[in-house]
Design a protein around this motif. Structure first.
Motif, PDB file in Angstrom:
ATOM      1  N   GLU A 215     -64.162 -27.418-122.917  1.00  0.00           N
ATOM      2  CA  GLU A 215     -64.181 -27.932-124.287  1.00  0.00           C
ATOM      3  C   GLU A 215     -64.701 -29.382-124.297  1.00  0.00           C
ATOM      4  O   GLU A 215     -65.843 -29.613-123.955  1.00  0.00           O
ATOM      5  N   ASP A 216     -63.856 -30.365-124.617  1.00  0.00           N
ATOM      6  CA  ASP A 216     -64.313 -31.754-124.722  1.00  0.00           C
ATOM      7  C   ASP A 216     -64.187 -32.532-123.408  1.00  0.00           C
ATOM      8  O   ASP A 216     -64.442 -33.734-123.369  1.00  0.00           O
ATOM      9  N   GLN A 242     -69.872 -39.577-122.846  1.00  0.00           N
ATOM     10  CA  GLN A 242     -69.241 -39.572-124.165  1.00  0.00           C
ATOM     11  C   GLN A 242     -70.295 -39.619-125.268  1.00  0.00           C
ATOM     12  O   GLN A 242     -70.146 -38.969-126.306  1.00  0.00           O
ATOM     13  N   TYR A 246     -68.933 -35.559-124.917  1.00  0.00           N
ATOM     14  CA  TYR A 246     -67.621 -35.349-124.306  1.00  0.00           C
ATOM     15  C   TYR A 246     -66.633 -36.411-124.783  1.00  0.00           C
ATOM     16  O   TYR A 246     -67.017 -37.557-125.043  1.00  0.00           O
ATOM     17  N   LYS A 247     -65.359 -36.049-124.872  1.00  0.00           N
ATOM     18  CA  LYS A 247     -64.318 -37.025-125.206  1.00  0.00           C
ATOM     19  C   LYS A 247     -63.688 -37.622-123.952  1.00  0.00           C
ATOM     20  O   LYS A 247     -63.296 -38.784-123.943  1.00  0.00           O
TER      21      LYS A 247
END
Length: 273
Positions: A215-216, A242, A246-247
Motif C-alpha cells: 500500500e503506502d 515520498q 509513498y507515505k
C-alpha cells in the motif's frame, strides 16, 4: 559437466529448426537468444519483446541493444497485462495470467511466419519454485530449453561470460508487478511509482534493488553491501520516494531476496522476482 549441458542445449535447439524467443533482455533470454542464433542462424530465429506497463522503458532499450549486439531479428509488440482478466487482482496466480496473455500474442506470430517453436527463459532453478507461468507455457506448447538442458542461473552466467555477453553480470529482474504485495490491486499508478523509485536508487549506484510495495509503504531491498549507501542517502531517498507517492519508506535489513513477496504464500521463494 557444464560444457556437456551446453552441448545438450545446442542439440535441443538444433532439433527445433526455427524458433521465436520471448525476449526480455535479461540474463536467461539473452543467453538463449545468442545460442539460438549461433545454432540456427539469423533467418531461423526471431526475438519478440512485449512492451507493457510492467516493463520499464530502460529494460526495453537494453533488450533492443542486446538483440542488435547478437545480430538477431527483433520485434517489439505492444501488450497490456492490466487488460488481462484476473491479472490486476494480483492473486498468487498472477504470473499465470501474464504468461498466458504473452503466449497468446506470440503463438500467432509463430504460425503466421512459419516458425516451428516458441521458447522462453525457463531455467532449472524455477522448477522447485512457485511458478504458475509454467502452466501457461505447457498449455500453449511453449518450451524452455534452458530448463530442459538442466541449466541453472549460475551456470548460465558462466556460459554467458564465456560468450562475452554483457548480461553475464546483469542483476536479476522481474516485472514491476512482482513488487506489489499479493491481494493488493495492481494499478498504473503503483507501477509508475515503483519504476521511478527503483530508477532513482540505481542512479545512486545501487545495482540490485527492489521497492516492495505494501500500500503506502515502500520496503526497499538491496544487497547487504549497499545498505550503507542507502543509509548515507536516507534523507534524499525518503524525500524522493515520498514525492513519488509513498507515505513511509523502510529499509529491509534482510537485504535483497528474490521472490520475497512469496513468503506470504507459505511457499518457497520465486527466482528472479
Amino acid at each position: 559437466m557444464l560444457q556437456e549441458k551446453f552441448e545438450h542445449l545446442k542439440i535441443i535447439i538444433q532439433e527445433m529448426e526455427s524458433v521465436i524467443i520471448a525476449f526480455s533482455g535479461g540474463v536467461d533470454s539473452t543467453f538463449l537468444l545468442k545460442v539460438a542464433v549461433d545454432v540456427l542462424g539469423t533467418e531461423n530465429v526471431l526475438a519478440v519483446t512485449a512492451d507493457s506497463e510492467t516493463y520499464p522503458s530502460s529494460e526495453l532499450e537494453e533488450a533492443k541493444q542486446f538483440a542488435k549486439l547478437i545480430g538477431a531479428r527483433h520485434q517489439v509488440i505492444e501488450t497490456s497485462e492490466l487488460a488481462i482478466p484476473g491479472y490486476a487482482e494480483n492473486d498468487q496466480n498472477r504470473c499465470y495470467f501474464c504468461k498466458k496473455g504473452l503466449f497468446e500474442e506470440i503463438v500467432p506470430i509463430m504460425d503466421e511466419n512459419g516458425f516451428q517453436n516458441v521458447l522462453y527463459g525457463l531455467i532449472a532453478d524455477d522448477m522447485s519454485e512457485h511458478r504458475p507461468g509454467v502452466r501457461a507455457a505447457i498449455e500453449h506448447g511453449v518450451r524452455g530449453p534452458l530448463q530442459e538442458a538442466n541449466l541453472y542461473k549460475d551456470e548460465i552466467r558462466e556460459l554467458s561470460k564465456q560468450l562475452n555477453l554483457p548480461t553475464w553480470e546483469k542483476p536479476s529482474f522481474a516485472c514491476l508487478s512482482s513488487r506489489i504485495a499479493y491481494g493488493q490491486m495492481i494499478t498504473q499508478e503503483k507501477l509508475t511509482k515503483i519504476e521511478k523509485s527503483e530508477h532513482y536508487l540505481k542512479l545512486l549506484g545501487i545495482k540490485q534493488v527492489r521497492v516492495r510495495t505494501h500500500e503506502d509503504i515502500a520496503r526497499v531491498e538491496v544487497d547487504p553491501e549497499d545498505m550503507q549507501l542507502v543509509l548515507n542517502h536516507h534523507e534524499s531517498i525518503s524525500e524522493k520516494l515520498q514525492d513519488f507517492g509513498y507515505k513511509f519508506v523502510t529499509l529491509d535489513l534482510q537485504g535483497y531476496k528474490s521472490g520475497s513477496m512469496n513468503k506470504a504464500l507459505g511457499k518457497q521463494e520465486t527466482v528472479n522476482e
